[in-house]
Design a protein around this motif. Structure first.
Motif, PDB file in Angstrom:
ATOM      1  N   GLU A 187      16.036  51.656  25.063  1.00 37.11           N
ATOM      2  CA  GLU A 187      15.624  52.265  23.790  1.00 37.11           C
ATOM      3  C   GLU A 187      16.547  51.818  22.651  1.00 37.11           C
ATOM      4  OE1 GLU A 187      12.894  53.977  23.577  1.00 37.11           O
ATOM      5  OE2 GLU A 187      12.536  54.142  25.726  1.00 37.11           O
ATOM      6  N   PRO A 188      16.351  50.596  22.150  1.00 35.70           N
ATOM      7  CA  PRO A 188      17.251  50.104  21.088  1.00 35.70           C
ATOM      8  C   PRO A 188      17.214  50.946  19.811  1.00 35.70           C
ATOM      9  CG  PRO A 188      15.442  48.559  21.482  1.00 35.70           C
ATOM     10  CD  PRO A 188      15.360  49.608  22.527  1.00 35.70           C
ATOM     11  N   GLU A 189      16.079  51.558  19.491  1.00 39.17           N
ATOM     12  CA  GLU A 189      16.009  52.414  18.301  1.00 39.17           C
ATOM     13  C   GLU A 189      16.901  53.641  18.470  1.00 39.17           C
ATOM     14  OE1 GLU A 189      14.448  52.119  15.244  1.00 39.17           O
ATOM     15  OE2 GLU A 189      14.196  50.051  15.892  1.00 39.17           O
ATOM     16  N   LEU A 190      16.930  54.188  19.674  1.00 39.36           N
ATOM     17  CA  LEU A 190      17.803  55.330  19.949  1.00 39.36           C
ATOM     18  C   LEU A 190      19.264  54.908  19.813  1.00 39.36           C
ATOM     19  CD1 LEU A 190      18.290  58.242  20.891  1.00 39.36           C
ATOM     20  CD2 LEU A 190      18.087  57.416  23.250  1.00 39.36           C
ATOM     21  N   LYS A 191      19.571  53.744  20.301  1.00 37.80           N
ATOM     22  CA  LYS A 191      20.928  53.226  20.195  1.00 37.80           C
ATOM     23  C   LYS A 191      21.341  53.109  18.726  1.00 37.80           C
ATOM     24  CE  LYS A 191      23.703  49.227  21.569  1.00 37.80           C
ATOM     25  NZ  LYS A 191      23.665  47.952  22.295  1.00 37.80           N
ATOM     26  N   ARG A 192      20.472  52.531  17.887  1.00 39.32           N
ATOM     27  CA  ARG A 192      20.769  52.403  16.454  1.00 39.32           C
ATOM     28  C   ARG A 192      20.931  53.776  15.810  1.00 39.32           C
ATOM     29  NH1 ARG A 192      16.470  49.236  16.382  1.00 39.32           N
ATOM     30  NH2 ARG A 192      16.851  47.133  16.990  1.00 39.32           N
ATOM     31  N   ALA A 193      20.058  54.708  16.188  1.00 38.62           N
ATOM     32  CA  ALA A 193      20.134  56.056  15.624  1.00 38.62           C
ATOM     33  C   ALA A 193      21.458  56.718  16.004  1.00 38.62           C
ATOM     34  CB  ALA A 193      18.952  56.901  16.093  1.00 38.62           C
TER      35      ALA A 193
END
Length: 137
Positions: free
Chosen positions: A98-104
């Motif tokens: 989940e790269p979006e979760l990582k960025r968040a």
């Protein structure tokens, strides 16, 4: 040129006040000021929105942001725990999936402690709520 200088220069070229830009960006004027003085670093989504508002290529602003934000790929940035801990393995796998979760989460780490606590509590409560509803079914 730094991201803060680029943001100020772009606004000046448009001959907009900070208040005008803040209205367009749906943020407070003081936030625009903090970005332009380098006292705060906008997240990726905000930088992309700036690029859209100013009609510039997003890479023009994002490349500067990449230099300001911590390298999340560097070993040890996310983990300060025991690497033998099985939970850490699950978290690392989730970050890969989940790269979006990582960025968040990186964005979350950069905001003030009170707001970070507020968002962390919200995430915890959503997960607890999900577990309660799952258990009832």
């Amino acid at each position: 040129m730094s991201l803060s200088k680029k943001l100020k220069e772009l606004r000046d070229k448009q001959n907009w006040s900070q208040e005008t830009l803040a209205t367009m960006m749906n943020m407070h004027r003081s936030t625009v000021s903090r970005y332009e003085t380098g006292k705060a670093i906008p997240n990726y989504q905000t930088v992309i929105r700036f690029a859209e508002v100013y009609h510039v290529e997003k890479e023009y602003l994002v490349e500067e942001l990449d230099q300001l934000l911590p390298n999340v790929e560097a070993p040890g940035f996310v983990l300060k725990e025991n690497p033998e801990d099985p939970d850490i393995g699950l978290i690392m796998k989730l970050m890969e999936q989940e790269p979006e979760l990582k960025r968040a989460l990186v964005d979350l780490s950069l905001i003030g402690p009170r707001r970070r606590s507020f968002y962390a509590d919200g995430i915890v409560n959503f997960i607890k709520l999900d577990k309660r509803h799952k258990d009832k079914m």
